[in-house]
Design an enzyme around this catalytic site. Structure first.
Site, PDB file in Angstrom:
ATOM      1  N   LYS A  21      36.905  43.956  31.780  1.00 54.91           N
ATOM      2  CA  LYS A  21      36.649  44.157  33.220  1.00 54.91           C
ATOM      3  C   LYS A  21      37.953  44.455  33.959  1.00 54.91           C
ATOM      4  O   LYS A  21      37.962  45.213  34.917  1.00 54.91           O
ATOM      5  CB  LYS A  21      35.898  42.977  33.825  1.00 54.91           C
ATOM      6  CG  LYS A  21      36.738  41.745  34.180  1.00 54.91           C
ATOM      7  CD  LYS A  21      35.916  40.755  34.983  1.00 54.91           C
ATOM      8  CE  LYS A  21      36.470  39.349  34.974  1.00 54.91           C
ATOM      9  NZ  LYS A  21      37.511  39.064  35.967  1.00 54.91           N
ATOM     10  N   SER A 143      48.843  35.074  43.119  1.00 52.94           N
ATOM     11  CA  SER A 143      47.919  35.893  42.321  1.00 52.94           C
ATOM     12  C   SER A 143      48.552  37.243  42.051  1.00 52.94           C
ATOM     13  O   SER A 143      49.021  37.918  42.975  1.00 52.94           O
ATOM     14  CB  SER A 143      46.599  36.087  43.063  1.00 52.94           C
ATOM     15  OG  SER A 143      45.831  37.079  42.424  1.00 52.94           O
ATOM     16  N   GLN A 145      46.962  39.753  41.303  1.00 47.15           N
ATOM     17  CA  GLN A 145      46.040  40.805  41.763  1.00 47.15           C
ATOM     18  C   GLN A 145      46.524  41.450  43.065  1.00 47.15           C
ATOM     19  O   GLN A 145      46.271  42.627  43.311  1.00 47.15           O
ATOM     20  CB  GLN A 145      44.640  40.231  41.949  1.00 47.15           C
ATOM     21  CG  GLN A 145      44.015  39.796  40.636  1.00 47.15           C
ATOM     22  CD  GLN A 145      42.620  39.218  40.803  1.00 47.15           C
ATOM     23  OE1 GLN A 145      42.039  39.250  41.886  1.00 47.15           O
ATOM     24  NE2 GLN A 145      42.071  38.671  39.733  1.00 47.15           N
ATOM     25  N   SER A 171      50.725  35.355  35.927  1.00 48.84           N
ATOM     26  CA  SER A 171      49.873  36.406  35.354  1.00 48.84           C
ATOM     27  C   SER A 171      50.611  37.737  35.170  1.00 48.84           C
ATOM     28  O   SER A 171      50.036  38.800  35.384  1.00 48.84           O
ATOM     29  CB  SER A 171      48.633  36.614  36.234  1.00 48.84           C
ATOM     30  OG  SER A 171      47.869  35.448  36.319  1.00 48.84           O
ATOM     31  N   ASP A 289      43.262  32.918  32.143  1.00 49.69           N
ATOM     32  CA  ASP A 289      41.813  32.962  31.862  1.00 49.69           C
ATOM     33  C   ASP A 289      41.467  32.311  30.525  1.00 49.69           C
ATOM     34  O   ASP A 289      40.293  32.092  30.231  1.00 49.69           O
ATOM     35  CB  ASP A 289      41.298  34.411  31.884  1.00 49.69           C
ATOM     36  CG  ASP A 289      41.324  34.987  33.290  1.00 49.69           C
ATOM     37  OD1 ASP A 289      41.716  34.260  34.219  1.00 49.69           O
ATOM     38  OD2 ASP A 289      40.967  36.170  33.454  1.00 49.69           O
ATOM     39  N   LYS A 316      40.586  30.116  41.539  1.00 50.40           N
ATOM     40  CA  LYS A 316      39.749  31.091  40.827  1.00 50.40           C
ATOM     41  C   LYS A 316      38.267  30.862  41.184  1.00 50.40           C
ATOM     42  O   LYS A 316      37.989  30.390  42.274  1.00 50.40           O
ATOM     43  CB  LYS A 316      40.060  31.036  39.339  1.00 50.40           C
ATOM     44  CG  LYS A 316      41.522  31.421  39.077  1.00 50.40           C
ATOM     45  CD  LYS A 316      41.738  32.044  37.755  1.00 50.40           C
ATOM     46  CE  LYS A 316      43.212  32.306  37.490  1.00 50.40           C
ATOM     47  NZ  LYS A 316      43.664  33.554  38.118  1.00 50.40           N
ATOM     48  N   ARG A 320      39.329  25.215  38.684  1.00 48.65           N
ATOM     49  CA  ARG A 320      39.112  25.024  37.240  1.00 48.65           C
ATOM     50  C   ARG A 320      39.778  23.750  36.710  1.00 48.65           C
ATOM     51  O   ARG A 320      39.378  23.225  35.679  1.00 48.65           O
ATOM     52  CB  ARG A 320      39.602  26.263  36.468  1.00 48.65           C
ATOM     53  CG  ARG A 320      38.700  27.451  36.679  1.00 48.65           C
ATOM     54  CD  ARG A 320      39.175  28.711  35.966  1.00 48.65           C
ATOM     55  NE  ARG A 320      38.164  29.761  36.093  1.00 48.65           N
ATOM     56  CZ  ARG A 320      38.354  31.037  35.744  1.00 48.65           C
ATOM     57  NH1 ARG A 320      39.530  31.424  35.253  1.00 48.65           N
ATOM     58  NH2 ARG A 320      37.387  31.921  35.889  1.00 48.65           N
TER      59      ARG A 320
HETATM   60  O1  LIG Z   1      44.304  41.605  37.446  1.00 50.34           O
HETATM   61  C1  LIG Z   1      43.372  41.144  36.792  1.00 50.34           C
HETATM   62  O2  LIG Z   1      42.539  41.880  36.211  1.00 50.34           O
HETATM   63  C2  LIG Z   1      43.248  39.678  36.683  1.00 50.34           C
HETATM   64  C3  LIG Z   1      44.312  38.848  36.983  1.00 50.34           C
HETATM   65  C4  LIG Z   1      44.273  37.381  36.848  1.00 50.34           C
HETATM   66  O3  LIG Z   1      44.210  36.818  38.150  1.00 50.34           O
HETATM   67  P1  LIG Z   1      45.502  36.206  38.929  1.00 50.34           P
HETATM   68  O4  LIG Z   1      46.532  37.241  39.004  1.00 50.34           O
HETATM   69  O5  LIG Z   1      44.920  35.864  40.275  1.00 50.34           O
HETATM   70  O6  LIG Z   1      45.947  35.010  38.152  1.00 50.34           O
HETATM   71  C5  LIG Z   1      43.062  36.919  36.048  1.00 50.34           C
HETATM   72  O7  LIG Z   1      42.872  35.541  36.222  1.00 50.34           O
HETATM   73  C6  LIG Z   1      41.811  37.659  36.459  1.00 50.34           C
HETATM   74  O8  LIG Z   1      40.697  37.247  35.702  1.00 50.34           O
HETATM   75  C7  LIG Z   1      41.952  39.139  36.233  1.00 50.34           C
HETATM   76  C1  LIG Z   2      39.688  34.709  37.530  1.00 45.71           C
HETATM   77  C2  LIG Z   2      38.789  35.595  37.114  1.00 45.71           C
HETATM   78  O1  LIG Z   2      38.322  36.647  37.825  1.00 45.71           O
HETATM   79  P1  LIG Z   2      38.663  37.160  39.294  1.00 45.71           P
HETATM   80  O2  LIG Z   2      39.891  36.464  39.803  1.00 45.71           O
HETATM   81  O3  LIG Z   2      38.869  38.623  39.150  1.00 45.71           O
HETATM   82  O4  LIG Z   2      37.455  36.847  40.151  1.00 45.71           O
HETATM   83  C3  LIG Z   2      38.251  35.482  35.727  1.00 45.71           C
HETATM   84  O5  LIG Z   2      37.562  36.412  35.283  1.00 45.71           O
HETATM   85  O6  LIG Z   2      38.460  34.462  35.058  1.00 45.71           O
END
Ligand SMILES: O=C(O)C1=C[C@@H](OP(=O)(O)O)[C@@H](O)[C@H](O)C1
Ligand SMILES: C=C(OP(=O)(O)O)C(=O)O
Length: 413
Positions: A21, A143, A145, A171, A289, A316, A320
């Site tokens: 994903k 994060s 992201q 990450s 994850d 998350k 968790r």
């Molecule tokens: O960039 C991505 O695809 C992801 C980054 C991670 O999040 P964080 O950067 O918030 O830790 C991970 O936990 C998430 O499931 C997917």
């Molecule tokens: C943290 C996760 O997803 P997201 O942050 O993209 O919602 C995950 O898939 O474990």
């Protein structure tokens, strides 16, 4: 709904895992920014990717990305450089997951974003505009992201983008995954120091792209292999040895828990071989994850552990850290947390529930990491098992095909 699980005596399975994903959702954004016609192939069928496809295909006035963190963060940046005004929202939990760091960074670049609910959280009202800024400093310790979202739009900004990250970066492999995909789609971007990244302006080119299988989903099959008392041999076609997915490091950690990986031209083959280590001490900051997978596996194998680098787990799909401690207690394991970023277990036990029913807190990984516990402890129940569709919709079908018994219990608790 509640599932009651029973385990097969030995494990022999060949499983076609879902596509990643993380890669699917990056490829979709980069494809959209390229303006090309060649849609990425083998996109994941999971909820988090389906919401992204729907948003990009239809661009409704109100975009609901449900529980998908990547879709929320990546689309927020994308909408800032896309004509029109949109509200982006998600589930109640998504409205509690922080986004201020990304919003502040985008505003510094010139973006027009307002909070449509609570300050610092989704929903957001965004009007696309020409972003003229090109240099920002932002926290890298909350994060990754946010950083991936900024990097991906960086290549279409008139002056490119320079990011300076502060704090200990979490990450990091996901940032590298973003840089790899940007490169695959024809952009130039890379680290200029341990904590700074530069993106050259110039946009993306229309590129054929195929998404590989998901290494995070693979971790549950490693876990089942580790926990089976009989023979175990599991084939996972479609996984790549030199994967850009950080979670491929799971293979190396599972080797210490008695699971060997053989890389074949088709993918990987797992075999239970050798004894688990006496204990496992590991920094999981690069692979958050997999935290649930390793915490549950180690408890059930009786391997004491200390896992650090878990500071992102609280924001998350659920908290968790709390969820793991609460649910493992039902199985008779007393796990401790320290400073919201460490989980440790020294072998301490407590009385287990006679018929443990694991709560999943709208978190796919709680369901997927606890289901393999039925290999060690018969009569496990999983509440709200349908949560797995966030990343692995066929998880239960794949377990059934591998010989697990799955029955629906009428009671929900
Ligand atoms: O960039 C991505 O695809 C992801 C980054 C991670 O999040 P964080 O950067 O918030 O830790 C991970 O936990 C998430 O499931 C997917
Ligand atoms: C943290 C996760 O997803 P997201 O942050 O993209 O919602 C995950 O898939 O474990």
């Amino acid at each position: 709904m509640q599932y009651r699980l029973t385990a097969p005596a030995s494990l022999h399975a060949s499983v076609q895992l879902p596509a990643s994903k993380s890669i699917s959702n990056r490829a979709l954004i980069l494809h959209a920014l390229s303006g090309g016609a060649t849609r990425p192939e083998n996109l994941s069928d999971c909820d988090d990717t389906q919401v992204m496809i729907r948003a990009l295909d239809h661009m409704p006035d109100v975009i609901d990305i449900h529980a998908a963190g990547t879709a929320m963060r990546f689309l927020t940046a994308y909408l800032c450089v896309t004509p029109g005004t949109h509200v982006i929202t998600g589930t109640e939990r998504m409205q509690q997951r922080p986004i201020r760091i990304l919003v502040d960074a985008l505003r510094t670049l010139g973006a027009r974003i307002e909070y449509a609910g609570n300050e610092g959280f989704p929903p957001l009202r965004i009007t696309g505009t020409r972003l003229t800024g090109s240099e920002i400093e932002l926290a890298g310790n909350v994060s990754s992201q946010y950083i991936s979202a900024l990097l991906m739009i960086g290549a279409v900004l008139p002056a490119g983008l320079k990011l300076q990250l502060t704090g200990d970066i979490v990450s990091r492999p996901y940032i590298n995954l973003t840089l790899q995909l940007m490169h695959d789609f024809g952009a130039q971007a890379g680290w200029t120091s341990e904590s700074s990244i530069a993106v050259t302006p110039g946009g993306y080119r229309d590129t054929p792209f195929r998404v590989e299988s998901d290494w995070s989903a693979a971790s549950y099959w490693y876990q089942m292999t580790a926990l089976t008392s009989g023979n175990a041999e599991v084939e996972l076609p479609g996984l790549r040895v030199h994967s850009p997915q950080g979670d491929s490091r799971g293979a190396e950690l599972f080797a210490r828990l008695g699971v060997q990986t053989e890389f074949t031209p088709q993918g990987v083959k797992l075999r239970k071989e050798g004894q688990p280590a006496e204990r496992l001490d590991e920094d999981l900051v690069d692979i958050p994850d997999l935290a649930q997978t390793f915490v549950v596996t180690c408890c059930l194998l009786g391997v004491p552990f200390r896992f650090t680098g878990l500071q992102s787990l609280k924001i998350k799909e659920t908290d968790r850290i709390c969820a793991l401690i609460t649910e493992l207690r039902k199985l008779g394991y007393t796990v401790h947390a320290e400073q919201d970023s460490i989980l440790w277990w020294d072998g301490e036990r407590c009385p287990a529930d006679p018929q443990p029913a694991i709560d999943t807190y709208e978190d796919h990984r709680m369901a997927m990491a606890f289901a393999p516990a039925c290999l060690v402890r018969p009569d496990i129940r999983i509440n709200e098992p349908q949560v797995v569709s966030k990343s692995y919709p066929r998880y239960w079908d794949d377990l059934r095909a591998a010989g697990f018994g799955i029955t629906t219990s009428p009671e929900s608790r």
